[in-house]
Scaffold this motif. Structure first.
Motif, mmCIF file in Angstrom:
data_model
loop_
_atom_site.group_PDB
_atom_site.id
_atom_site.type_symbol
_atom_site.label_atom_id
_atom_site.label_comp_id
_atom_site.label_asym_id
_atom_site.label_seq_id
_atom_site.Cartn_x
_atom_site.Cartn_y
_atom_site.Cartn_z
ATOM 1 N N ARG A 17 0.825 -1.223 0.000
ATOM 2 C CA ARG A 17 0.000 0.000 0.000
ATOM 3 C C ARG A 17 0.856 1.270 0.000
ATOM 4 N NH1 ARG A 17 -3.286 -3.159 -1.381
ATOM 5 N NH2 ARG A 17 -5.333 -3.534 -0.459
ATOM 6 N N PRO A 22 -3.200 7.572 -2.604
ATOM 7 C CA PRO A 22 -3.853 7.797 -1.310
ATOM 8 C C PRO A 22 -5.356 7.519 -1.298
ATOM 9 C CG PRO A 22 -2.322 9.572 -1.761
ATOM 10 C CD PRO A 22 -2.347 8.706 -2.984
ATOM 11 N N ASP A 23 -6.038 7.844 -2.410
ATOM 12 C CA ASP A 23 -7.497 7.656 -2.398
ATOM 13 C C ASP A 23 -7.918 6.245 -2.827
ATOM 14 O OD1 ASP A 23 -6.785 7.892 -4.993
ATOM 15 O OD2 ASP A 23 -8.168 9.532 -5.499
ATOM 16 N N SER A 24 -6.924 5.337 -2.993
ATOM 17 C CA SER A 24 -7.254 3.995 -3.483
ATOM 18 C C SER A 24 -7.575 3.009 -2.366
ATOM 19 C CB SER A 24 -6.109 3.442 -4.338
ATOM 20 O OG SER A 24 -4.961 3.223 -3.534
ATOM 21 N N SER A 25 -7.179 3.334 -1.120
ATOM 22 C CA SER A 25 -7.464 2.398 -0.038
ATOM 23 C C SER A 25 -7.332 3.087 1.323
ATOM 24 C CB SER A 25 -6.518 1.190 -0.094
ATOM 25 O OG SER A 25 -5.379 1.365 0.716
ATOM 26 N N TYR A 26 -7.925 2.454 2.343
ATOM 27 C CA TYR A 26 -7.876 3.003 3.706
ATOM 28 C C TYR A 26 -6.440 3.163 4.183
ATOM 29 C CZ TYR A 26 -8.334 3.289 8.785
ATOM 30 O OH TYR A 26 -8.221 3.684 10.086
ATOM 31 N N ALA A 28 -3.575 3.224 2.408
ATOM 32 C CA ALA A 28 -2.831 4.196 1.601
ATOM 33 C C ALA A 28 -3.160 5.616 2.055
ATOM 34 C CB ALA A 28 -3.168 4.005 0.121
ATOM 35 N N LYS A 29 -4.437 5.844 2.376
ATOM 36 C CA LYS A 29 -4.865 7.164 2.850
ATOM 37 C C LYS A 29 -4.227 7.499 4.196
ATOM 38 C CE LYS A 29 -9.105 8.229 1.815
ATOM 39 N NZ LYS A 29 -10.557 8.071 1.841
ATOM 40 N N LEU A 30 -4.152 6.479 5.066
ATOM 41 C CA LEU A 30 -3.561 6.681 6.401
ATOM 42 C C LEU A 30 -2.063 7.010 6.285
ATOM 43 C CD1 LEU A 30 -4.647 6.669 9.248
ATOM 44 C CD2 LEU A 30 -4.374 4.184 9.326
ATOM 45 N N TYR A 31 -1.342 6.290 5.398
ATOM 46 C CA TYR A 31 0.080 6.606 5.162
ATOM 47 C C TYR A 31 0.225 8.063 4.709
ATOM 48 C CZ TYR A 31 1.509 1.605 5.083
ATOM 49 O OH TYR A 31 1.777 0.303 5.381
ATOM 50 N N ALA A 32 -0.670 8.462 3.787
ATOM 51 C CA ALA A 32 -0.578 9.816 3.219
ATOM 52 C C ALA A 32 -0.804 10.877 4.291
ATOM 53 C CB ALA A 32 -1.589 9.980 2.082
ATOM 54 N N LYS A 33 -1.664 10.547 5.264
ATOM 55 C CA LYS A 33 -1.927 11.512 6.356
ATOM 56 C C LYS A 33 -0.721 11.626 7.282
ATOM 57 C CE LYS A 33 -6.974 10.947 6.658
ATOM 58 N NZ LYS A 33 -8.048 10.339 7.487
#
Ligand SMILES: N=c1c2ncn([C@@H]3O[C@H](COP(=O)(O)OP(=O)(O)OP(=O)(O)O)[C@@H](O)[C@H]3O)c2ncn1[C@@H]1O[C@H](COP(=O)(O)O)[C@@H](O)[C@H]1O
Length: 107
Positions: A17, A22-26, A28-33
């Motif tokens: 991931r 970032p918008d492809s999975s929960y 991936a989004k958390l890493y981006a944050k």
């Protein structure tokens, strides 16, 4: 599936991931944050675990501990660590206490 296989395979998914949008999975989004967002989730899930235990609902405890473990696995991956690092540390501690128990046992 064996429990250690679940951890290993989940760790592989969490690693993959890191390359995902970032918008492809929960995850991936958390890493981006970033780190603070991951730590916030761990804090929330720990609190929810405490509340579930206080409510005395075994199913809820299992569910919340799964959420807590999951988010700590995300943290390990984000820090380039692996579940085996934790399992090895637990095994090391168990080895020490196991030897102590053996030494204290009557012959
Ligand atoms: N095991 C899990 C897992 N456990 C919990 N969660 C998510 O963790 C969140 C828990 O937070 P909350 O209970 O606070 O619910 P929430 O209000 O929706 O959360 P927020 O939006 O506020 O963060 C939920 O969104 C759950 O979906 C998980 N998300 C993913 N996995 C595993 O991780 C893999 C990769 O996930 P994706 O990156 O989403 O494909 C998946 O194949 C699953 O095996």
């Amino acid at each position: 599936m064996k429990n250690d296989t679940v951890l290993t395979q989940l760790a592989e998914v969490l690693e993959s991931r890191k390359q995902a949008a970032p918008d492809s999975s929960y995850v991936a989004k958390l890493y981006a944050k970033g780190l603070d967002a991951i730590l916030k989730k761990i804090g929330e899930e720990a609190t929810e675990t405490v509340m579930a235990a206080k409510d005395g609902e075994p199913d809820k405890i299992v569910y919340e501990v799964a959420d807590l473990w999951f988010h700590t696995l995300v943290l390990l991956a984000q820090q380039n660590l692996h579940p085996d690092d934790v399992l090895n540390e637990l095994a090391r501690r168990f080895g020490i206490s196991g030897l102590e128990e053996k030494a204290n046992r009557p012959a």
